[in-house]
Design an enzyme around this catalytic site. Structure first.
Site, PDB file in Angstrom:
ATOM      1  N   ARG A 126     -10.467 -11.498   1.494  1.00 38.36           N
ATOM      2  CA  ARG A 126     -11.287 -12.562   0.916  1.00 38.36           C
ATOM      3  C   ARG A 126     -10.626 -13.936   1.076  1.00 38.36           C
ATOM      4  NH1 ARG A 126     -11.105  -9.496  -4.734  1.00 38.36           N
ATOM      5  NH2 ARG A 126     -11.161  -7.833  -3.183  1.00 38.36           N
ATOM      6  N   LYS A 146       0.833  -1.199   0.000  1.00 39.35           N
ATOM      7  CA  LYS A 146       0.000   0.000   0.000  1.00 39.35           C
ATOM      8  C   LYS A 146       0.865   1.245   0.000  1.00 39.35           C
ATOM      9  CE  LYS A 146      -3.940  -1.700   2.746  1.00 39.35           C
ATOM     10  NZ  LYS A 146      -4.974  -1.533   1.713  1.00 39.35           N
TER      11      LYS A 146
HETATM   12  N1  BES Z   1      -8.160  -3.577   4.325  1.00 45.22           N
HETATM   13  C1  BES Z   1      -8.345  -3.099   3.009  1.00 45.22           C
HETATM   14  C2  BES Z   1      -9.656  -2.331   2.811  1.00 45.22           C
HETATM   15  C3  BES Z   1      -9.831  -1.054   3.566  1.00 45.22           C
HETATM   16  C4  BES Z   1      -9.701   0.152   2.910  1.00 45.22           C
HETATM   17  C5  BES Z   1     -10.206  -1.034   4.890  1.00 45.22           C
HETATM   18  C6  BES Z   1      -9.895   1.338   3.574  1.00 45.22           C
HETATM   19  C7  BES Z   1     -10.415   0.157   5.563  1.00 45.22           C
HETATM   20  C8  BES Z   1     -10.267   1.346   4.906  1.00 45.22           C
HETATM   21  C9  BES Z   1      -8.352  -4.266   2.039  1.00 45.22           C
HETATM   22  O1  BES Z   1      -7.629  -5.382   2.395  1.00 45.22           O
HETATM   23  C10 BES Z   1      -7.768  -3.776   0.756  1.00 45.22           C
HETATM   24  O2  BES Z   1      -6.612  -3.499   0.733  1.00 45.22           O
HETATM   25  N2  BES Z   1      -8.606  -3.658  -0.254  1.00 45.22           N
HETATM   26  C11 BES Z   1      -8.188  -3.235  -1.527  1.00 45.22           C
HETATM   27  C12 BES Z   1      -9.003  -4.051  -2.480  1.00 45.22           C
HETATM   28  C13 BES Z   1      -8.415  -4.251  -3.817  1.00 45.22           C
HETATM   29  C14 BES Z   1      -7.018  -4.773  -3.775  1.00 45.22           C
HETATM   30  C15 BES Z   1      -9.319  -5.167  -4.589  1.00 45.22           C
HETATM   31  C16 BES Z   1      -8.461  -1.751  -1.694  1.00 45.22           C
HETATM   32  O3  BES Z   1      -9.217  -1.168  -0.914  1.00 45.22           O
HETATM   33  O4  BES Z   1      -7.872  -1.145  -2.563  1.00 45.22           O
HETATM   34 MN    MN Z   2      -5.598  -5.251   1.788  1.00 38.69          MN
END
Ligand code: BES
Ligand code: MN
Ligand code: ZN
Length: 501
Positions: free
Chosen positions: A352, A278
């Site tokens: 997931r 991230k």
């Molecule tokens: N934990 C995150 C989602 C999240 C985002 C939680 C903002 C709380 C606040 C999740 O694991 C993630 O990283 N999701 C990705 C999804 C994508 C890779 C399909 C995202 O949000 O970009």
């Molecule tokens: Mn994630």
């Protein structure tokens, strides 16, 4: 610890250090709520100009403090706004929460807020407890303020058994939300999967100890057991971390229960994104990525304490998504607990993988209904903001969650799982399922379609609460800054509704 009690005494005569007075905003200017009638009488004709001078309007969120002279016995009045509908439990809970933060240093507080029904008594107590929540475990400086030792809810139904029951229910619900907040607020270094499992173990012990305590079964599966059980999804996320993965299963199985509800919660104790790392600004709140796990555990303990006649099994898969030489790579193929193979495309779509395993485990225990809750996708945060959760799943269960949310005072909104998603999730050239595709739009719907593959066709709802678990702004109503505990009361309410069906 603050102790709450109900009394039917007069807000004008009570000797509390501060009396909180609810104010309704009417077309005709501010009006004290019925519960504060005697305060209005004590001020008589002086009340209107008094409120006007202080700028009291009754608007929701408003709190105005005023020292008294001889009009009432208490030395301080706190006027809190209820908005226009004084009978709305959501408005009352919000006002009680604001009140809790507006009286920073009184040993005893009396609340003259709308409370002539058990539902409103519950809203007052819940709102006050949750609004006054603080997390100070890591602060070295001593707090300058103290929480009150006594809070008295002034209610005309103080002597009724339903009112006492409402007070107890509010305390159980507030405990559950506070527990979730504590865990979500805890720094990720102190909340790795083994440590979170220990926190759950301690909370379980607390709830089940002593005579008359509810019987809840706790099982903690460690890394080796997860391997034996074939939980490839959970392990694929946790394999980059020095802290091994865990799965906690809690079972509340009261005699005579006819319905079995499975609750599954995402427990990523920190989400760096893994190799698909991230950006730094997105990582800041990722200690909260275990909010789903925390909320299914807390809700199940609350359901047991309330003695709801429904069997509930909670599944909390826990892993830390880190970066290392042993991390899962895009392109890897993982065999899930169900035997389904998944091609990894983005290691940041890790939730997931945990949920897929835990869902198919849950299905193996043959529940009637499966509900999962997860901080799953930023897409749903973008779509619905930081206060409204997304719900997907089978029609009846989605409706049940929406109704439970209304009863609990939390907002959820239905989202679809379009047909095309079924095609996209099966578009891997090497495995049964493709974990993620790089089409950015509709990512939350794709995730839901993916999860559905592991629900065995059972009635199911999926709550995507991403962004709702953490309040990055200032406090409002019963919600402080930091962890919110969003979803917990909806889950308890859902269990109650199912137990009555
Ligand atoms: N934990 C995150 C989602 C999240 C985002 C939680 C903002 C709380 C606040 C999740 O694991 C993630 O990283 N999701 C990705 C999804 C994508 C890779 C399909 C995202 O949000 O970009
Ligand atoms: Mn994630
Ligand atoms: Zn995540």
């Amino acid at each position: 610890m603050t102790s709450y009690s109900l009394r039917s005494s007069s807000p004008a005569k009570t000797r509390a250090d501060a009396v909180v007075v609810g104010v309704v905003a009417t077309g005709d200017g501010p009006r004290l709520c019925d519960a504060a009638d005697e305060v209005a009488q004590a001020y008589g004709r002086r009340l209107r100009p008094f409120l006007s001078t202080m700028g009291v309007t009754g608007k929701a969120g408003e709190a105005v403090k005023a020292p008294t002279r001889d009009e009432v016995n208490a030395p301080l009045l706190v006027f809190v706004g209820l908005g226009e509908d004084a009978g709305d439990p959501v408005a009352v809970r919000r006002a009680a929460g604001v009140a809790a933060r507006s009286v920073p240093n009184a040993a005893s507080v009396a609340l003259a807020l709308p409370s002539d029904t058990p539902e409103l008594v519950e809203a007052v107590v819940e709102g006050h407890r949750l609004g006054g929540y603080t997390f100070t475990a890591y602060k070295s400086a001593k707090a300058e303020t103290t929480e009150p030792t006594d809070v008295v809810v002034l209610t005309p139904i103080a002597r009724r058994a339903e009112a006492t029951a409402a007070l107890e229910r509010a305390e159980v619900l507030a405990d559950a939300v506070a527990l979730t907040r504590d865990w979500v607020n805890t720094p990720p270094m102190d909340c790795t999967p083994p440590l979170l499992a220990e926190l759950v173990t301690a909370a379980h012990k607390e709830v089940t100890k002593g005579r008359g305590a509810p019987k809840v079964t706790l099982e903690v599966f460690d890394h080796e057991q997860l391997e034996e059980m074939g939980c490839g999804g959970i392990l694929s996320v946790g394999n980059s971390s020095a802290a091994p993965s865990r799965l906690v299963r809690l079972t509340w199985a009261p005699k005579g229960a006819t319905t079995h509800l499975a609750l599954v919660g995402k427990g990523v104790t920190f989400d760096s994104g893994g190799l698909t790392i991230k950006p730094s600004s997105s990582m800041v709140t990722m200690k909260g990525d275990m909010a789903g796990a925390a909320s299914v555990v807390a809700a199940t303990l609350a359901i047991a304490r309330l003695g709801l006649p429904i069997k509930v099994t909670a599944y909390a898969p826990m892993a830390e998504n880190m970066v290392s030489g042993t991390a899962t790579r895009p392109g890897d193929v993982i065999t899930m607990h169900s035997g389904t193979t998944v091609e990894i495309a983005n290691t940041d779509a890790e939730g997931r993988m945990l949920l897929g395993d835990a869902l198919s485990m849950a299905v193996g225990d043959e529940p009637d209904v499966v509900v999962d809750i997860a901080t799953l996708t930023g897409h749903m945060q973008l779509a619905l903001g930081d206060k409204v959760g997304a719900v997907m799943g089978t029609d009846e269960q989605v409706q049940a969650v929406l109704a439970a949310g209304v009863a609990a005072g939390e907002q959820h909104w239905p989202m679809p799982i379009p047909e095309e998603m079924s095609e996209r999730i099966t578009s891997s050239k090497v495995a049964d399922l493709l974990q993620h595709d790089w089409v950015r739009w509709g990512g939350g719907l794709y995730a839901s379609a993916f999860l559905r593959e592991f629900t065995g066709g059972l009635p199911w709802a999926h709550l995507d609460i991403a962004g709702k678990e953490m309040n990055t702004g200032g406090p409002y109503g019963h919600v402080p800054s930091g962890a919110t505990g969003f979803g917990v009361t909806t889950l308890v309410e859902l269990a109650r509704a199912l137990s009555e069906a």
